[in-house]
Each structure stands twice: as structure tokens, then as C-alpha cells.
Write an enzyme that holds these catalytic residues in place. Structure first.
Site, short mmCIF file in Angstrom:
data_model
loop_
_atom_site.label_atom_id
_atom_site.label_comp_id
_atom_site.label_asym_id
_atom_site.label_seq_id
_atom_site.Cartn_x
_atom_site.Cartn_y
_atom_site.Cartn_z
N GLY A 117 11.35 1.04 6.47
CA GLY A 117 10.87 0.66 7.80
C GLY A 117 11.25 1.61 8.92
O GLY A 117 11.30 1.21 10.08
N ASN A 131 9.40 3.95 10.10
CA ASN A 131 8.22 4.05 10.99
C ASN A 131 8.10 2.80 11.87
O ASN A 131 7.74 2.91 13.04
CB ASN A 131 6.95 4.26 10.18
CG ASN A 131 6.78 5.71 9.78
OD1 ASN A 131 6.44 6.55 10.61
ND2 ASN A 131 7.06 6.00 8.52
N MET A 149 3.20 -0.40 0.60
CA MET A 149 2.94 0.32 -0.65
C MET A 149 2.01 -0.43 -1.61
O MET A 149 1.98 -0.11 -2.79
CB MET A 149 4.26 0.64 -1.35
CG MET A 149 5.11 1.59 -0.55
SD MET A 149 4.23 3.12 -0.15
CE MET A 149 5.58 4.21 0.20
N LEU A 161 -4.52 -3.28 -0.08
CA LEU A 161 -5.08 -4.55 0.37
C LEU A 161 -6.55 -4.59 -0.04
O LEU A 161 -7.27 -3.60 0.08
CB LEU A 161 -4.93 -4.66 1.89
CG LEU A 161 -3.45 -4.80 2.32
CD1 LEU A 161 -3.28 -4.48 3.80
CD2 LEU A 161 -2.92 -6.19 2.00
N ASN A 180 -3.20 3.32 8.90
CA ASN A 180 -2.17 3.62 7.91
C ASN A 180 -1.59 5.00 8.19
O ASN A 180 -2.31 5.90 8.62
CB ASN A 180 -2.80 3.61 6.50
CG ASN A 180 -1.81 3.92 5.40
OD1 ASN A 180 -0.69 3.41 5.39
ND2 ASN A 180 -2.21 4.78 4.47
N HIS A 233 0.21 8.18 6.29
CA HIS A 233 0.30 8.65 4.90
C HIS A 233 0.95 10.03 4.86
O HIS A 233 0.59 10.91 5.66
CB HIS A 233 -1.10 8.71 4.27
CG HIS A 233 -1.04 9.08 2.82
ND1 HIS A 233 -0.67 8.17 1.84
CD2 HIS A 233 -1.27 10.25 2.19
CE1 HIS A 233 -0.68 8.78 0.67
NE2 HIS A 233 -1.03 10.04 0.86
C1 GAR Z 1 6.36 6.92 4.91
O1 GAR Z 1 6.67 8.28 4.68
C2 GAR Z 1 4.88 6.67 4.74
O2 GAR Z 1 4.08 7.75 5.10
C3 GAR Z 1 4.80 6.40 3.26
O3 GAR Z 1 5.95 5.65 2.97
C4 GAR Z 1 7.00 6.05 3.83
C5 GAR Z 1 7.63 4.80 4.40
O4 GAR Z 1 8.79 5.11 5.14
N1 GAR Z 1 3.61 5.70 2.93
C6 GAR Z 1 2.91 5.90 1.83
O5 GAR Z 1 3.24 6.68 0.96
C7 GAR Z 1 1.66 5.05 1.73
N2 GAR Z 1 0.86 5.45 0.60
P1 GAR Z 1 9.46 4.02 6.08
O6 GAR Z 1 9.52 2.70 5.29
O7 GAR Z 1 10.81 4.54 6.39
O8 GAR Z 1 8.60 3.88 7.31
#
Ligand code: GAR
Length: 210
Positions: A13, A15, A90, A93, A107, A109
Site C-alpha cells: 500500500g 501507493n 493484484m 476484476l 490502475n 502498473h
Molecule cells: C506497485 O509497484 C504497482 O505498480 C504494482 O504493485 C505494486 C504495489 O505496491 N501493481 C501491479 O503489478 C499490478 N499488475 P504498493 O502496494 O506498495 O503500492
């Protein structure tokens, strides 16, 4: 009038934290709820610490993935969210969920889409030997990581060490700036799909259209 956001997370989390720190409670933007498929997601603790409502929707807790998606969608709709932000969510949906919030799901990515969609983007990019990596923020459509791109930022060179921790750190630095920026622009009505080119997104930045 406030602009109401629901954020979905699966893990750390960071982000979400960037959104809490730089968007939540500013310019009429409120994160009204944080949902997760994972009861142990640290993102849920971050939300609780910030006084934001949380909900847990594990896929295994329902008869089917569709039922879980419907429960999650009802929960977000009850909270009257204007925008759903997938911030490290992850799971995919399903189409019913996506149609219900059509054009209102974004989203973040960790790759330059359409390269390396899915949940192992950084590992796959490093294994492939790419020289340029980056981050994409895009609208979510009914396929995986394929919706119209709102913004992208690249970085190079990828260190030859292929040090995944170093790469993840750079990815996160970019994400923590890019995602809040896009959310602020959407809340301000400055992001729209080009009606003549539905794959193209018009973004009104301060220095003109992009
Ligand atoms: C982030 O780097 C995001 O871009 C990626 O998961 C991480 C979550 O970090 N998302 C994906 O790979 C989606 N396919 P966080 O939980 O610290 O925000």
C-alpha cells in the site's frame, strides 16, 4: 462538492500512502474507502491509521469470483465513489465490475505497457533484458492491463546488476508522484477519452494538452 475515491490494494500500500499524503482531503478530493482481497494487506492498516473505512473481499470467501466482484462493487457504489483506483490490486476484476464503473477505474502498473502486463512485470522485464523501464497509469477495461493509457514515464538505464530492489525503488519513486498527479487531474475534469479515438486519452496538463 467532493470528489470521492475508493482505492483497492492487495499488499504494502505504498501507493495508497502517497495518495493519502498528497491527495486525500485536498481540493475537495476524499478517499472514502479502501478495499482489499487480502485481509493481511498492510494497506488496510495505512487506511485505518488515516481514519478511512476499510473492507475485505477475499475471492475465497464467496461462491464465485463474480459474487465477490459484485459484493465489492456494491460496497463501492454504496459509498458513492466517483473513481476507483487500483493501487497494487493484484487480482483481475471481471467484466461486470468493469462495466459498472466504466471509464471510472484507473490502475498503476510497473512497466511501459503494452510490454509486460500481469502481476510479475518487473521480474519479466529484467529477465527479458530491457534497457528502458517505466510506469503506466491507465484506465481499466475488460482485458488485463490493456485499457487506454493516461500517462507513462520511463527511466533508464536499467542497472546492469539487475538488482530488483533498486529497480523497485525507482519504480515506486515514479509511481508515488505519477498516480497522485493523475488522480488530481481526473478530479479536476482534465482527463477524457477522445470520442473519435477511444484508445486515446486527452490530458490537460498545465503546459497544454498531451
Ligand atoms: C506497485 O509497484 C504497482 O505498480 C504494482 O504493485 C505494486 C504495489 O505496491 N501493481 C501491479 O503489478 C499490478 N499488475 P504498493 O502496494 O506498495 O503500492
Amino acid at each position: 462538492m467532493s470528489f470521492r475515491i475508493g482505492v483497492l490494494v492487495s499488499g504494502e500500500g505504498s501507493n495508497l500512502q502517497a495518495l493519502i499524503d498528497s491527495v486525500h482531503g485536498q481540493d475537495g478530493i476524499e478517499i472514502v474507502c479502501v478495499g482489499s482481497n487480502n485481509p493481511d494487506a498492510r494497506g488496510l492498516v495505512r487506511a485505518e491509521t488515516a481514519g478511512i473505512a476499510t473492507g475485505v473481499f477475499p475471492a475465497g470467501g464467496y461462491g464465485s469470483r463474480e459474487e465477490r466482484d459484485a459484493a465489492l462493487a456494491d460496497w463501492l457504489a454504496e459509498r458513492r465513489v466517483d473513481l476507483v483506483v487500483l493501487a497494487g490490486f493484484m487480482e483481475v476484476l471481471g467484466p461486470v465490475f468493469v462495466r459498472r464503473f466504466a471509464g471510472r477505474i484507473v490502475n498503476v502498473h510497473p512497466s511501459l505497457l503494452p510490454a509486460f502486463p500481469g502481476v510479475h512485470a518487473i521480474d519479466e522485464a529484467l529477465a527479458h533484458g530491457v534497457r528502458l523501464m517505466g510506469v503506466t497509469v491507465h484506465f481499466v477495461d475488460e482485458r488485463v492491463d490493456s485499457g487506454p493509457i493516461i500517462t507513462q514515464e520511463a527511466f533508464d538505464p536499467v542497472p546492469y546488476s539487475r538488482d530488483i530492489a533498486a529497480v523497485e525503488k525507482r519504480v515506486h519513486e515514479i509511481e508515488h508522484r505519477l498516480l497522485p498527479h493523475v488522480v488530481r487531474l481526473i478530479a479536476a475534469g482534465r482527463v477524457r477519452i477522445d470520442p473519435d479515438q477511444p484508445r486515446h486519452v486527452i490530458v490537460e496538463e498545465d503546459d497544454g494538452d498531451h
